[in-house]
Design a protein around this motif. Structure first.
Motif, short mmCIF file in Angstrom:
data_model
loop_
_atom_site.label_atom_id
_atom_site.label_comp_id
_atom_site.label_asym_id
_atom_site.label_seq_id
_atom_site.Cartn_x
_atom_site.Cartn_y
_atom_site.Cartn_z
N ALA A 98 2.47 4.17 8.41
CA ALA A 98 1.37 3.27 8.75
C ALA A 98 1.25 2.14 7.74
CB ALA A 98 0.06 4.06 8.84
N TYR A 99 1.44 2.48 6.46
CA TYR A 99 1.38 1.43 5.45
C TYR A 99 2.55 0.46 5.61
CZ TYR A 99 1.28 -1.23 1.25
OH TYR A 99 1.25 -2.28 0.38
N ALA A 100 3.72 0.96 5.97
CA ALA A 100 4.88 0.07 6.16
C ALA A 100 4.63 -0.91 7.30
CB ALA A 100 6.13 0.89 6.41
N VAL A 101 4.02 -0.44 8.37
CA VAL A 101 3.69 -1.34 9.49
C VAL A 101 2.65 -2.37 9.05
CG1 VAL A 101 2.59 -1.42 11.77
CG2 VAL A 101 4.31 0.32 11.26
N LEU A 102 1.63 -1.92 8.33
CA LEU A 102 0.62 -2.84 7.83
C LEU A 102 1.23 -3.85 6.87
CD1 LEU A 102 -2.44 -3.55 7.62
CD2 LEU A 102 -2.44 -2.15 5.56
N LEU B 231 -5.00 -7.32 -1.58
CA LEU B 231 -5.67 -6.18 -0.96
C LEU B 231 -4.66 -5.17 -0.41
CD1 LEU B 231 -8.61 -7.97 0.88
CD2 LEU B 231 -8.71 -6.58 -1.19
N ALA B 232 -3.55 -5.66 0.11
CA ALA B 232 -2.51 -4.75 0.60
C ALA B 232 -1.89 -3.96 -0.55
CB ALA B 232 -1.43 -5.53 1.34
N ALA B 233 -1.74 -4.59 -1.71
CA ALA B 233 -1.22 -3.88 -2.88
C ALA B 233 -2.20 -2.80 -3.35
CB ALA B 233 -0.93 -4.86 -4.01
N LEU B 234 -3.49 -3.10 -3.33
CA LEU B 234 -4.48 -2.08 -3.69
C LEU B 234 -4.49 -0.94 -2.68
CD1 LEU B 234 -7.48 -4.31 -4.84
CD2 LEU B 234 -5.97 -2.92 -6.26
N LEU B 235 -4.31 -1.28 -1.41
CA LEU B 235 -4.24 -0.23 -0.40
C LEU B 235 -3.04 0.67 -0.61
CD1 LEU B 235 -5.43 0.97 2.20
CD2 LEU B 235 -3.93 -0.57 3.46
N PHE B 236 -1.93 0.10 -1.08
CA PHE B 236 -0.76 0.94 -1.35
C PHE B 236 -1.07 1.96 -2.45
CE2 PHE B 236 3.11 1.88 -3.76
CZ PHE B 236 3.81 2.53 -2.77
N ASP B 237 -1.80 1.55 -3.47
CA ASP B 237 -2.18 2.52 -4.50
C ASP B 237 -3.03 3.65 -3.92
OD1 ASP B 237 -0.83 1.30 -6.55
OD2 ASP B 237 -2.57 0.15 -7.23
N LYS B 238 -3.95 3.32 -3.02
CA LYS B 238 -4.77 4.35 -2.40
C LYS B 238 -3.94 5.28 -1.52
CE LYS B 238 -9.09 1.83 -2.45
NZ LYS B 238 -10.20 1.26 -1.67
N VAL B 239 -3.00 4.70 -0.78
CA VAL B 239 -2.13 5.52 0.07
C VAL B 239 -1.26 6.43 -0.78
CG1 VAL B 239 -0.16 5.41 1.67
CG2 VAL B 239 -2.13 3.94 2.03
N ARG B 240 -0.74 5.91 -1.88
CA ARG B 240 0.11 6.71 -2.76
C ARG B 240 -0.69 7.86 -3.38
NH1 ARG B 240 1.08 6.35 -8.15
NH2 ARG B 240 -0.05 4.38 -8.20
N ARG B 241 -1.91 7.58 -3.83
CA ARG B 241 -2.75 8.65 -4.40
C ARG B 241 -3.08 9.70 -3.35
NH1 ARG B 241 -6.38 4.40 -7.22
NH2 ARG B 241 -5.14 3.95 -9.07
#
Length: 107
Positions: free
Chosen positions: A12-16, A89-99
């Motif tokens: 989902a993150y890759a699509v986003l 914001l997408a970079a911050l979302l990646f940190d949340k997804v990784r956590r």
């Protein structure tokens, strides 16, 4: 089950990320092209207004050239800054997804 959740979250993150990349590329390309063009159009409109040569150079009203050019330059700069903000914001979302994925895996 946790592998499926992790795979789904990363997919989902890759699509986003792909969508954000396309939006950023188009907005930054528009900014690179439209800012100099808008400033040039505003300059030409100002010169036409100053020397009152609107009947010679163009059929557009010089006020439209002046303010339209400046508006397009400012709006394109806004789009450029907004696309950079979306990327952050997408970079911050990646940190949340990784956590989240690390918690699901149990690491």
């Amino acid at each position: 089950m946790s592998r499926i959740k992790v795979f789904g979250a990363y997919s989902a993150y890759a699509v986003l990320f792909a969508i954000v990349f396309v939006v950023m590329l188009s907005a930054l390309t528009a900014a690179v092209i439209c800012i100099p063009f808008g400033l040039f159009l505003g300059l030409v409109g100002g010169v036409i207004l100053l020397f009152d040569t609107s009947f010679i150079l163009t059929e557009l009203a010089p006020e439209i050239m002046l303010f339209g050019g400046l508006f397009s330059a400012c709006f394109s700069a806004f789009l450029g800054f907004a696309s950079v903000k979306i990327g952050l914001l997408a970079a911050l979302l990646f940190d949340k997804v990784r956590r989240y994925c690390d918690r699901v895996r149990g690491w």
